[in-house]
Design a protein around this motif. Structure first.
Motif, PDB file in Angstrom:
ATOM      1  N   ALA A   1     -18.555  -5.059 -15.629  1.00 27.76           N
ATOM      2  CA  ALA A   1     -17.989  -3.806 -16.150  1.00 27.76           C
ATOM      3  C   ALA A   1     -18.779  -2.604 -15.662  1.00 27.76           C
ATOM      4  O   ALA A   1     -18.201  -1.556 -15.332  1.00 27.76           O
ATOM      5  N   GLN A   2     -20.089  -2.746 -15.602  1.00 28.12           N
ATOM      6  CA  GLN A   2     -20.932  -1.648 -15.115  1.00 28.12           C
ATOM      7  C   GLN A   2     -20.664  -1.358 -13.645  1.00 28.12           C
ATOM      8  O   GLN A   2     -20.583  -0.193 -13.239  1.00 28.12           O
ATOM      9  N   VAL A   3     -20.503  -2.418 -12.848  1.00 34.73           N
ATOM     10  CA  VAL A   3     -20.227  -2.231 -11.421  1.00 34.73           C
ATOM     11  C   VAL A   3     -18.858  -1.603 -11.218  1.00 34.73           C
ATOM     12  O   VAL A   3     -18.704  -0.621 -10.474  1.00 34.73           O
ATOM     13  N   ILE A   4     -17.834  -2.149 -11.874  1.00 35.57           N
ATOM     14  CA  ILE A   4     -16.471  -1.620 -11.727  1.00 35.57           C
ATOM     15  C   ILE A   4     -16.405  -0.200 -12.273  1.00 35.57           C
ATOM     16  O   ILE A   4     -15.797   0.689 -11.667  1.00 35.57           O
ATOM     17  N   GLY A   5     -17.029   0.022 -13.428  1.00 29.78           N
ATOM     18  CA  GLY A   5     -16.987   1.328 -14.061  1.00 29.78           C
ATOM     19  C   GLY A   5     -17.678   2.421 -13.267  1.00 29.78           C
ATOM     20  O   GLY A   5     -17.375   3.608 -13.428  1.00 29.78           O
ATOM     21  N   SER A   6     -18.605   2.033 -12.386  1.00 28.36           N
ATOM     22  CA  SER A   6     -19.314   3.026 -11.580  1.00 28.36           C
ATOM     23  C   SER A   6     -18.421   3.625 -10.503  1.00 28.36           C
ATOM     24  O   SER A   6     -18.753   4.667  -9.923  1.00 28.36           O
ATOM     25  N   ASN A   7     -17.280   2.981 -10.251  1.00 27.66           N
ATOM     26  CA  ASN A   7     -16.371   3.434  -9.190  1.00 27.66           C
ATOM     27  C   ASN A   7     -15.143   4.159  -9.710  1.00 27.66           C
ATOM     28  O   ASN A   7     -14.315   4.613  -8.906  1.00 27.66           O
ATOM     29  N   ILE A   8     -14.983   4.244 -11.023  1.00 28.04           N
ATOM     30  CA  ILE A   8     -13.822   4.911 -11.597  1.00 28.04           C
ATOM     31  C   ILE A   8     -14.261   5.819 -12.739  1.00 28.04           C
ATOM     32  O   ILE A   8     -15.347   5.651 -13.298  1.00 28.04           O
ATOM     33  N   ALA A   9     -13.412   6.778 -13.072  1.00 25.18           N
ATOM     34  CA  ALA A   9     -13.739   7.707 -14.148  1.00 25.18           C
ATOM     35  C   ALA A   9     -13.319   7.177 -15.512  1.00 25.18           C
ATOM     36  O   ALA A   9     -13.891   7.546 -16.539  1.00 25.18           O
TER      37      ALA A   9
ATOM     38  N   SER B   1       0.813  -1.212   0.000  1.00 23.26           N
ATOM     39  CA  SER B   1       0.000   0.000   0.000  1.00 23.26           C
ATOM     40  C   SER B   1       0.853   1.272   0.000  1.00 23.26           C
ATOM     41  O   SER B   1       0.464   2.274  -0.613  1.00 23.26           O
ATOM     42  N   ASP B   2       2.000   1.264   0.669  1.00 22.71           N
ATOM     43  CA  ASP B   2       2.858   2.447   0.684  1.00 22.71           C
ATOM     44  C   ASP B   2       3.331   2.804  -0.724  1.00 22.71           C
ATOM     45  O   ASP B   2       3.335   3.973  -1.118  1.00 22.71           O
ATOM     46  N   THR B   3       3.723   1.788  -1.476  1.00 21.03           N
ATOM     47  CA  THR B   3       4.164   2.026  -2.855  1.00 21.03           C
ATOM     48  C   THR B   3       3.032   2.571  -3.699  1.00 21.03           C
ATOM     49  O   THR B   3       3.233   3.475  -4.526  1.00 21.03           O
ATOM     50  N   ILE B   4       1.834   2.046  -3.511  1.00 17.51           N
ATOM     51  CA  ILE B   4       0.676   2.521  -4.262  1.00 17.51           C
ATOM     52  C   ILE B   4       0.424   3.997  -3.986  1.00 17.51           C
ATOM     53  O   ILE B   4       0.169   4.792  -4.903  1.00 17.51           O
TER      54      ILE B   4
ATOM     55  N   LEU C   1      -0.130 -12.272  -5.580  1.00 16.14           N
ATOM     56  CA  LEU C   1       0.948 -11.290  -5.705  1.00 16.14           C
ATOM     57  C   LEU C   1       0.671 -10.011  -4.929  1.00 16.14           C
ATOM     58  O   LEU C   1       1.435  -9.050  -5.035  1.00 16.14           O
ATOM     59  N   MET C   2      -0.419  -9.986  -4.150  1.00 14.96           N
ATOM     60  CA  MET C   2      -0.813  -8.752  -3.483  1.00 14.96           C
ATOM     61  C   MET C   2      -1.481  -9.064  -2.151  1.00 14.96           C
ATOM     62  O   MET C   2      -2.313  -9.966  -2.061  1.00 14.96           O
ATOM     63  N   SER C   3      -1.117  -8.303  -1.122  1.00 15.76           N
ATOM     64  CA  SER C   3      -1.736  -8.468   0.184  1.00 15.76           C
ATOM     65  C   SER C   3      -3.121  -7.827   0.181  1.00 15.76           C
ATOM     66  O   SER C   3      -3.413  -6.952  -0.648  1.00 15.76           O
ATOM     67  N   PRO C   4      -4.001  -8.230   1.117  1.00 19.94           N
ATOM     68  CA  PRO C   4      -5.334  -7.606   1.203  1.00 19.94           C
ATOM     69  C   PRO C   4      -5.265  -6.094   1.403  1.00 19.94           C
ATOM     70  O   PRO C   4      -6.064  -5.347   0.822  1.00 19.94           O
ATOM     71  N   GLU C   5      -4.323  -5.622   2.225  1.00 22.63           N
ATOM     72  CA  GLU C   5      -4.165  -4.186   2.454  1.00 22.63           C
ATOM     73  C   GLU C   5      -3.798  -3.464   1.162  1.00 22.63           C
ATOM     74  O   GLU C   5      -4.338  -2.391   0.852  1.00 22.63           O
ATOM     75  N   ALA C   6      -2.884  -4.062   0.399  1.00 24.54           N
ATOM     76  CA  ALA C   6      -2.481  -3.457  -0.866  1.00 24.54           C
ATOM     77  C   ALA C   6      -3.642  -3.464  -1.856  1.00 24.54           C
ATOM     78  O   ALA C   6      -3.799  -2.518  -2.643  1.00 24.54           O
ATOM     79  N   MET C   7      -4.448  -4.515  -1.839  1.00 26.73           N
ATOM     80  CA  MET C   7      -5.590  -4.587  -2.740  1.00 26.73           C
ATOM     81  C   MET C   7      -6.580  -3.460  -2.449  1.00 26.73           C
ATOM     82  O   MET C   7      -7.117  -2.842  -3.370  1.00 26.73           O
ATOM     83  N   ASP C   8      -6.802  -3.169  -1.176  1.00 17.31           N
ATOM     84  CA  ASP C   8      -7.697  -2.065  -0.811  1.00 17.31           C
ATOM     85  C   ASP C   8      -7.152  -0.733  -1.314  1.00 17.31           C
ATOM     86  O   ASP C   8      -7.909   0.111  -1.819  1.00 17.31           O
ATOM     87  N   ALA C   9      -5.843  -0.540  -1.188  1.00 24.67           N
ATOM     88  CA  ALA C   9      -5.229   0.705  -1.664  1.00 24.67           C
ATOM     89  C   ALA C   9      -5.301   0.803  -3.180  1.00 24.67           C
ATOM     90  O   ALA C   9      -5.538   1.883  -3.736  1.00 24.67           O
ATOM     91  N   LEU C  10      -5.080  -0.322  -3.845  1.00 29.10           N
ATOM     92  CA  LEU C  10      -5.171  -0.340  -5.305  1.00 29.10           C
ATOM     93  C   LEU C  10      -6.554   0.091  -5.756  1.00 29.10           C
ATOM     94  O   LEU C  10      -6.702   0.956  -6.634  1.00 29.10           O
ATOM     95  N   ILE C  11      -7.585  -0.498  -5.144  1.00 31.34           N
ATOM     96  CA  ILE C  11      -8.959  -0.216  -5.547  1.00 31.34           C
ATOM     97  C   ILE C  11      -9.371   1.209  -5.198  1.00 31.34           C
ATOM     98  O   ILE C  11     -10.016   1.903  -5.986  1.00 31.34           O
ATOM     99  N   GLY C  12      -8.967   1.661  -4.005  1.00 29.45           N
ATOM    100  CA  GLY C  12      -9.431   2.959  -3.542  1.00 29.45           C
ATOM    101  C   GLY C  12      -8.625   4.148  -4.013  1.00 29.45           C
ATOM    102  O   GLY C  12      -9.168   5.260  -4.128  1.00 29.45           O
ATOM    103  N   ILE C  13      -7.332   3.934  -4.300  1.00 26.97           N
ATOM    104  CA  ILE C  13      -6.450   5.061  -4.612  1.00 26.97           C
ATOM    105  C   ILE C  13      -5.983   5.077  -6.063  1.00 26.97           C
ATOM    106  O   ILE C  13      -6.043   6.114  -6.733  1.00 26.97           O
ATOM    107  N   LEU C  14      -5.506   3.920  -6.546  1.00 28.55           N
ATOM    108  CA  LEU C  14      -4.832   3.919  -7.842  1.00 28.55           C
ATOM    109  C   LEU C  14      -5.776   3.706  -9.021  1.00 28.55           C
ATOM    110  O   LEU C  14      -5.681   4.411 -10.032  1.00 28.55           O
TER     111      LEU C  14
ATOM    112  N   ALA D   1       0.643   7.025  -6.794  1.00 29.34           N
ATOM    113  CA  ALA D   1      -0.482   7.929  -7.025  1.00 29.34           C
ATOM    114  C   ALA D   1      -0.073   9.382  -6.816  1.00 29.34           C
ATOM    115  O   ALA D   1      -0.440  10.267  -7.608  1.00 29.34           O
ATOM    116  N   GLY D   2       0.720   9.630  -5.771  1.00 24.97           N
ATOM    117  CA  GLY D   2       1.161  10.986  -5.509  1.00 24.97           C
ATOM    118  C   GLY D   2       2.044  11.548  -6.607  1.00 24.97           C
ATOM    119  O   GLY D   2       1.900  12.707  -7.012  1.00 24.97           O
TER     120      GLY D   2
END
Length: 259
Positions: free
Chosen positions: A159-167, A82-85, A114-127, A89-90
């Motif tokens: 795709a509709q569900v995923i697309g509703s959370n990103i631009a 998550s720190d790298t993510i 290849l990814m921890s649960p914490e990193a997955m949350d950061a990927l989805i929410g930040i990146l 992003a920054g």
């Protein structure tokens, strides 16, 4: 010369990660650069170790690239903490990165996490919200949408569900379906299907890395997203059809089949 940056992990066996990305970029006639997020000990049979580069060092690599050779497009692959993510992003915000293709690498082709649960949350929410297009395969899309995908209708709903959370756009790759290998591109409510030839081969190591890098390369060359996806699918089909067979497990593609 158009320039493309890959931000991803290293595959010492050369079939996936930054090695696959740079080979793909070379095949497309663009200048490839790499920011390494992690070293992996892997080959065609599996992943046997991961060593993170760390957020600070990833940030320094990005500084060196963006302040000297500004990329025309960016592919982001394996980011395992998550720190790298947060650093990635920054830096993307700081430098105004454009044409961002994100391959949400959560599991390897051989099924290794290849990814921890914490990193997955950061990927989805930040990146992921920063991507112009994200390119999940079926297993990854299932993690992002929260339900099983077994048909084209399921792909559309996902795709509709995923697309509703990103631009940005969502490209769900259908290679894991049993009947077709069609991909779905979802952009702000619009759906476009890309027919895919199912090539009879077990040598698919690094297909996700290769496709996302091919899309990024074509975006850098000035093609539209839809044309970039179509051209990338043609490229990867040729690389699979080439029939290269090395390694004792899921072998790599021939990235130079068209040169």
């Amino acid at each position: 010369m158009k320039k493309v940056l890959t931000i991803a992990g290293s595959d010492c066996s050369g079939g996936a990660g930054i090695q696959a990305d740079l080979k793909t970029m070379m095949a497309h006639g663009v200048y490839g650069m790499s920011v390494i997020t992690a070293l992996t000990a892997q080959n065609t049979t599996g992943v046997y170790g991961v060593l993170d580069a760390g957020g600070d060092f990833v940030g320094k690599q990005m500084d060196c690239v963006f302040t000297d050779i500004f990329p025309d497009s960016i592919k982001i692959g394996m980011v395992s903490n998550s720190d790298t993510i947060k650093v990635i992003a920054g830096k993307l915000k700081e430098y105004g990165g454009r044409n961002i293709v994100i391959d949400p690498v959560m599991v390897s082709t051989s099924g290794c996490a290849l990814m921890s649960p914490e990193a997955m949350d950061a990927l989805i929410g930040i990146l992921l919200p920063m991507g112009d297009v994200i390119t999940p395969n079926i297993p990854e899309a299932q993690k992002l949408c929260g339900f099983s995908i077994k048909s084209r209708d399921d792909m559309t709903r996902a795709a509709q569900v995923i697309g509703s959370n990103i631009a940005g756009s969502v490209l769900i790759k259908g290679g894991h379906l049993t009947e077709t290998a069609d991909d779905l591109l979802y952009t702000q409510g619009e759906i476009r299907w890309f027919k895919g030839e199912r090539v009879a081969t077990e040598n698919t190591h690094g297909t996700g890395c290769t496709l996302s890098s091919a899309i990024a390369s074509n975006l850098a060359l000035g093609y539209s997203l839809a044309d970039s996806v179509a051209r990338a699918k043609d490229y990867i089909t040729g690389a699979l059809r080439d029939g290269m067979n090395i390694g004792q497990g899921n072998g790599p593609l021939n990235h130079g089949w068209n040169r």
